[in-house]
Design a protein around this motif. Structure first.
Motif, PDB file in Angstrom:
ATOM      1  N   GLN A  80       0.900  -1.303   0.519  1.00  0.00           N
ATOM      2  CA  GLN A  80       0.059   0.035   0.194  1.00  0.00           C
ATOM      3  C   GLN A  80       1.330   1.006  -0.117  1.00  0.00           C
ATOM      4  O   GLN A  80       0.734   2.252  -0.449  1.00  0.00           O
ATOM      5  N   TYR A  81       2.197   1.026   0.739  1.00  0.00           N
ATOM      6  CA  TYR A  81       3.043   2.189   0.822  1.00  0.00           C
ATOM      7  C   TYR A  81       4.258   3.264  -0.901  1.00  0.00           C
ATOM      8  O   TYR A  81       3.683   3.916  -0.800  1.00  0.00           O
ATOM      9  N   GLN A  82       3.946   1.944  -1.872  1.00  0.00           N
ATOM     10  CA  GLN A  82       4.786   1.306  -2.782  1.00  0.00           C
ATOM     11  C   GLN A  82       3.437   2.030  -3.823  1.00  0.00           C
ATOM     12  O   GLN A  82       4.011   2.918  -4.795  1.00  0.00           O
ATOM     13  N   GLU A  83       2.498   1.737  -3.761  1.00  0.00           N
ATOM     14  CA  GLU A  83       1.555   2.237  -4.691  1.00  0.00           C
ATOM     15  C   GLU A  83       1.260   3.776  -4.449  1.00  0.00           C
ATOM     16  O   GLU A  83       0.922   4.220  -5.547  1.00  0.00           O
ATOM     17  N   ARG A  84       1.648   4.261  -3.307  1.00  0.00           N
ATOM     18  CA  ARG A  84       1.461   6.010  -2.697  1.00  0.00           C
ATOM     19  C   ARG A  84       2.349   6.850  -2.793  1.00  0.00           C
ATOM     20  O   ARG A  84       2.257   7.370  -3.230  1.00  0.00           O
TER      21      ARG A  84
END
Length: 308
Positions: A80-84
């Protein structure tokens, strides 16, 4: 969805600097816990140490541990962090994992000291200084307590109820923080928000708790007109740890990960460094400037109140 990392190949020099800062800040911040434990053991009591500080510390470091270990180990949170953040990874290091867990254990030990010495004092009853259940501030003024903005029915909500019982305001704040964290967790469970958002919320709680734990100690030092019982020796190591922790975050985000937004994307580490450094400056001012000429006055006032 699979997200690939877009981090550049780090230069060995910056890797060394980040690693050095991590080890150094862990040593400095970890060492800063021990003078207080040693002082408590030597004095065989914990009067002069704010109970608000002691009770909120473990909860704060529990929040930091959850954030650090969750952001570092959870595949869900990292994805989820990478997606943001365009494929970049969270700026959480192994030194963050080690420090958060070590700090949680040490803060629990300090809390156990408070309970242990209070029980010993209550069983021995060898004098007013041994009774940890007596009010932290001696009643030096024979006049009745007057109403003020911080007083409700004659009870000061900011004042510790005893050396081992936190203030009413702290109790309320801790209850609100626990309830809010559980409520946010429920939102994750029902799919209304993401797991990473809950970790961010928990990391924010650490910052709130840090402010809650430091402010009562500042006011307690002011009321006592001194810092007897508070190991001011921890301040130097705490300041060094704050600077090194901040340096590691900045260097890792910019020169290792190539993502300056990673600095503010780790609110726990960034905010903790700033808060700790700021309050350390206040403690130094209290010790060596504001109350430098008041040594012993606070103790004499408390003894006079106990004799009355």
């Amino acid at each position: 969805m699979q997200v690939t990392s877009s981090s550049p190949d780090p230069h060995p020099f910056w890797e060394f600097v980040v690693g050095f800062c991590g080890v150094a800040y862990f040593i400095a911040w970890s060492y800063s816990f021990y003078p207080q434990i040693i002082l408590n053991h030597q004095r065989k009591k914990t009067t002069g140490l704010s109970p608000d500080f002691i009770y909120v510390n473990p909860l704060g470091f529990l929040a930091l541990t959850i954030w650090s270990w969750g952001a570092y180990l959870s595949p869900v949170a990292r994805r989820q962090y990478q997606e943001r953040h365009d494929g970049h990874l969270p700026q959480v290091s192994t030194s963050d994992l080690a420090f958060s867990l070590h700090a949680l254990l040490i803060s629990l030990i300090t809390l156990v000291q408070v309970w242990w010495y209070s029980r010993r004092a209550a069983s021995s009853l060898t004098g007013p200084d041994a009774d940890e259940e007596t009010p932290l501030m001696g009643d030096t003024d024979p006049k009745p307590v007057t109403s003020s903005w911080s007083t409700i029915k004659g009870v000061d909500i900011f004042a510790p109820r005893s050396p081992i019982r936190p203030s009413i305001l702290t109790d309320l704040a801790l209850s609100a923080l626990i309830v809010s964290s559980v409520g946010t967790g429920v939102l994750v469970w029902v799919g209304k928000t993401q797991f990473l958002d809950w970790l961010y919320f928990v990391s924010t709680l650490k910052l709130v708790i840090s402010a809650i734990k430091y402010v009562p100690q500042v006011f307690l030092n002011h009321k006592l007109r001194g810092m007897e019982g508070f190991a001011v020796g921890v301040v130097a190591c705490d300041m060094i740890g704050s600077v090194l922790s901040f340096a590691q975050l900045v260097i890792s985000s910019i020169f290792i990960e190539g993502d300056p937004s990673g600095i503010i994307a780790n609110p726990a580490k960034l905010g903790l460094s700033g808060l700790s450094f700021s309050f350390d400056l206040i403690f130094l001012a209290q010790k060596y400037w504001l109350y430098r000429g008041d040594r012993g006055k606070g103790r004499a006032a408390r003894q006079h109140g106990n004799e009355e």
